[in-house]
Design a protein around this motif. Sequence first.
Motif, PDB file in Angstrom:
ATOM      1  N   LEU A   1      16.023  40.440  -7.021  1.00  0.00           N
ATOM      2  CA  LEU A   1      15.357  41.218  -7.977  1.00  0.00           C
ATOM      3  C   LEU A   1      15.596  40.923  -9.571  1.00  0.00           C
ATOM      4  CD1 LEU A   1      15.000  44.785  -6.544  1.00  0.00           C
ATOM      5  CD2 LEU A   1      13.320  42.907  -6.076  1.00  0.00           C
ATOM      6  N   GLY A   2      16.699  40.323  -9.788  1.00  0.00           N
ATOM      7  CA  GLY A   2      17.201  40.487 -11.039  1.00  0.00           C
ATOM      8  C   GLY A   2      18.063  41.621 -11.555  1.00  0.00           C
ATOM      9  N   THR A   3      18.975  41.506 -12.484  1.00  0.00           N
ATOM     10  CA  THR A   3      19.704  42.717 -13.041  1.00  0.00           C
ATOM     11  C   THR A   3      18.695  43.847 -13.453  1.00  0.00           C
ATOM     12  OG1 THR A   3      21.577  41.129 -13.772  1.00  0.00           O
ATOM     13  CG2 THR A   3      21.325  43.289 -14.517  1.00  0.00           C
ATOM     14  N   LEU A   4      18.057  43.717 -14.438  1.00  0.00           N
ATOM     15  CA  LEU A   4      17.217  44.717 -14.975  1.00  0.00           C
ATOM     16  C   LEU A   4      16.105  45.502 -13.988  1.00  0.00           C
ATOM     17  CD1 LEU A   4      16.475  42.964 -18.493  1.00  0.00           C
ATOM     18  CD2 LEU A   4      18.295  44.866 -17.656  1.00  0.00           C
ATOM     19  N   LYS A   5      15.496  44.568 -13.088  1.00  0.00           N
ATOM     20  CA  LYS A   5      14.674  45.439 -12.192  1.00  0.00           C
ATOM     21  C   LYS A   5      15.382  46.065 -11.158  1.00  0.00           C
ATOM     22  CE  LYS A   5      10.459  42.101 -12.253  1.00  0.00           C
ATOM     23  NZ  LYS A   5       9.901  41.187 -11.472  1.00  0.00           N
ATOM     24  N   SER A   6      16.527  45.531 -10.760  1.00  0.00           N
ATOM     25  CA  SER A   6      17.446  46.326  -9.964  1.00  0.00           C
ATOM     26  C   SER A   6      17.935  47.680 -10.532  1.00  0.00           C
ATOM     27  CB  SER A   6      18.542  45.372  -9.335  1.00  0.00           C
ATOM     28  OG  SER A   6      18.212  44.286  -8.858  1.00  0.00           O
ATOM     29  N   LEU A   7      18.369  47.364 -11.776  1.00  0.00           N
ATOM     30  CA  LEU A   7      18.962  48.581 -12.509  1.00  0.00           C
ATOM     31  C   LEU A   7      17.730  49.624 -12.578  1.00  0.00           C
ATOM     32  CD1 LEU A   7      21.114  50.101 -14.141  1.00  0.00           C
ATOM     33  CD2 LEU A   7      20.156  48.766 -16.142  1.00  0.00           C
ATOM     34  N   VAL A   8      16.732  49.468 -12.951  1.00  0.00           N
ATOM     35  CA  VAL A   8      15.536  50.271 -13.271  1.00  0.00           C
ATOM     36  C   VAL A   8      15.234  50.959 -11.667  1.00  0.00           C
ATOM     37  CG1 VAL A   8      13.158  50.730 -13.493  1.00  0.00           C
ATOM     38  CG2 VAL A   8      14.608  49.243 -15.105  1.00  0.00           C
ATOM     39  N   SER A   9      15.059  50.204 -10.809  1.00  0.00           N
ATOM     40  CA  SER A   9      14.829  50.895  -9.457  1.00  0.00           C
ATOM     41  C   SER A   9      16.038  51.972  -9.010  1.00  0.00           C
ATOM     42  CB  SER A   9      14.887  49.757  -8.297  1.00  0.00           C
ATOM     43  OG  SER A   9      13.793  48.624  -8.681  1.00  0.00           O
ATOM     44  N   MET A  10      17.220  51.475  -9.165  1.00  0.00           N
ATOM     45  CA  MET A  10      18.352  52.409  -8.876  1.00  0.00           C
ATOM     46  C   MET A  10      18.182  53.555  -9.660  1.00  0.00           C
ATOM     47  SD  MET A  10      20.042  51.213  -6.339  1.00  0.00           S
ATOM     48  CE  MET A  10      18.513  50.363  -5.924  1.00  0.00           C
ATOM     49  N   LEU A  11      17.763  53.548 -10.978  1.00  0.00           N
ATOM     50  CA  LEU A  11      17.445  54.784 -11.923  1.00  0.00           C
ATOM     51  C   LEU A  11      16.473  55.666 -11.566  1.00  0.00           C
ATOM     52  CD1 LEU A  11      18.444  53.034 -15.395  1.00  0.00           C
ATOM     53  CD2 LEU A  11      19.794  54.636 -14.092  1.00  0.00           C
ATOM     54  N   VAL A  12      15.495  54.896 -10.936  1.00  0.00           N
ATOM     55  CA  VAL A  12      14.343  55.575 -10.383  1.00  0.00           C
ATOM     56  C   VAL A  12      14.740  56.651  -9.211  1.00  0.00           C
ATOM     57  CG1 VAL A  12      12.011  55.591  -9.233  1.00  0.00           C
ATOM     58  CG2 VAL A  12      12.534  54.251 -11.335  1.00  0.00           C
ATOM     59  N   LEU A  13      15.500  55.812  -8.339  1.00  0.00           N
ATOM     60  CA  LEU A  13      15.970  56.476  -7.161  1.00  0.00           C
ATOM     61  C   LEU A  13      16.947  57.891  -7.686  1.00  0.00           C
ATOM     62  CD1 LEU A  13      16.757  53.561  -4.621  1.00  0.00           C
ATOM     63  CD2 LEU A  13      15.010  55.411  -4.178  1.00  0.00           C
TER      64      LEU A  13
ATOM     65  N   ALA B   1      24.998  45.658  -4.417  1.00  0.00           N
ATOM     66  CA  ALA B   1      24.702  45.133  -5.878  1.00  0.00           C
ATOM     67  C   ALA B   1      24.157  43.635  -6.201  1.00  0.00           C
ATOM     68  CB  ALA B   1      25.365  45.770  -6.870  1.00  0.00           C
ATOM     69  N   PRO B   2      25.056  42.641  -5.670  1.00  0.00           N
ATOM     70  CA  PRO B   2      25.007  41.446  -5.716  1.00  0.00           C
ATOM     71  C   PRO B   2      23.721  40.726  -5.140  1.00  0.00           C
ATOM     72  CG  PRO B   2      27.222  41.812  -5.424  1.00  0.00           C
ATOM     73  CD  PRO B   2      26.488  42.998  -5.006  1.00  0.00           C
ATOM     74  N   ILE B   3      23.315  41.470  -3.969  1.00  0.00           N
ATOM     75  CA  ILE B   3      22.390  40.836  -3.270  1.00  0.00           C
ATOM     76  C   ILE B   3      21.004  41.532  -3.933  1.00  0.00           C
ATOM     77  CG2 ILE B   3      20.662  41.423  -1.308  1.00  0.00           C
ATOM     78  CD1 ILE B   3      23.410  41.719   0.363  1.00  0.00           C
ATOM     79  N   LEU B   4      20.859  42.735  -4.499  1.00  0.00           N
ATOM     80  CA  LEU B   4      19.876  43.330  -5.360  1.00  0.00           C
ATOM     81  C   LEU B   4      19.713  42.251  -6.674  1.00  0.00           C
ATOM     82  CD1 LEU B   4      20.362  47.066  -5.084  1.00  0.00           C
ATOM     83  CD2 LEU B   4      18.661  45.833  -4.037  1.00  0.00           C
ATOM     84  N   GLN B   5      20.695  41.876  -7.078  1.00  0.00           N
ATOM     85  CA  GLN B   5      20.690  41.147  -8.333  1.00  0.00           C
ATOM     86  C   GLN B   5      20.055  39.749  -8.201  1.00  0.00           C
ATOM     87  OE1 GLN B   5      24.736  40.417 -10.252  1.00  0.00           O
ATOM     88  NE2 GLN B   5      23.723  40.831 -12.200  1.00  0.00           N
ATOM     89  N   ARG B   6      20.474  39.202  -6.827  1.00  0.00           N
ATOM     90  CA  ARG B   6      19.826  37.710  -6.580  1.00  0.00           C
ATOM     91  C   ARG B   6      18.402  37.981  -6.352  1.00  0.00           C
ATOM     92  NH1 ARG B   6      24.580  37.231  -3.669  1.00  0.00           N
ATOM     93  NH2 ARG B   6      23.502  37.537  -1.625  1.00  0.00           N
TER      94      ARG B   6
END
Length: 416
Positions: free
Chosen positions: A290-302, A283-288
């Motif tokens: 892509l940013g918090t929101l893009k990472s969050l949306v990506s996970m929700l899509v998955l 999660a910290p890598i994704l956050q760095r």
Amino acid sequence: MASITNGSANTLESPLTEKKGILGQPIAVWAVFFASVIAFMGMGLVNPILRELSMQLKAAPSEVTLLYTSYNSVMAVAMLITSTVSSRLGMKWTLISGIGIIAVMSFFGGFADNIWTLVGLRAGWGLGNALFVATALSAIVSLSNSGAAKAIILYEAAVGIGMSVGPWLGGTLGDISWREPFFSVSILMVAAFLLLTFIMPKPKPAAAQAAGRAGSQISLLAPFRALKHRSLLVLGIVAALYNIGFFTIMAYAPFVMQLEPKEMGYVFLGWGVLLAITSVYVAPILQRKLGTLKSLVSMLVLFVADLVVMGVFTDTKETVICAVIFAGAILGNTNTLITTAVMGAAPVERSTASAAYSFLRFIGAAISPYMSGKLAEHFNSHVPFIVGAGFVLLSILFIGLNLKHIKHVDRLKASH
């Protein structure tokens, strides 16, 4: 990543400026971490024995799922009072009170002779968990010497470990008797109770508490006032919708996998291990990146895709098992990302923000289990997963429609 001060202001800190690593914590943080692991064990404890409970207590699947619905419903409502209780009792005694309630409820749960007694005791368990969970994050952040960002990751690791070990323990002991997991949690909670009693910092002297009482006590209306901040409200609703999918897996998937308690425990152990690893490292890598929101949306899509796979291939046990385990990786990332976003979303006390957000989050968690059971009874075993995917998809659409209210989470991070 967001950092929350003891006051109402929200400031930002970079991981590069933190002096201590995530493992270099005071012993009090590790005490709360250990207690958090045990508390979250209780959430997944009954997963592997749901089918066993249904058979032994002669209860329909939808009745058995009420063990989650009663637990999460009480947690949702109790979250509204946790910040008020904590401001009066202090972190230490709020945590200890919550653990004490869980120990008592789980102990008597082991003696229950019908599903309705267990449902009632799980409701009381939810009260204890609410007092503990809403305060534990605040306690870890406050006591940590490595900054709020790493403290949140540590908390999510405790969540992941607890939610993986809980089903494994429940499944292993459930092979002996469905009663054993309840007794084991009670014993572990007593251990956590003693640990926090002796290791957590002592509360301020009575005179100091009295002097600061007027300014420190939090009103019962504080969580409702916090939800006037559109950012916190939006993220809370997103979490509620997402948790409908989450608890479709927790409460309903065990019925379609058709496994023995011990086997079910290993499935959710794999699920939880991935949840813990991704919470801390991915999660910290994704956050760095892509940013918090893009990472969050990506996970929700998955997550939508994963639930759809379960819905389409419900009759193929091996596919459902793989999809459940893979969901752990998705949920670990999602939990850390959304918790971090919430902690930096609104200029309110972190305990109040946690209480308001958790109230909405656990409404979704309360709706999902019973709804899943009823959907399966009225339609078929595929429908709960498809409906769960639909609610997670709604959470993505809701983020898109309200992006202007929450995009500051990434903007503040970038501006540091």
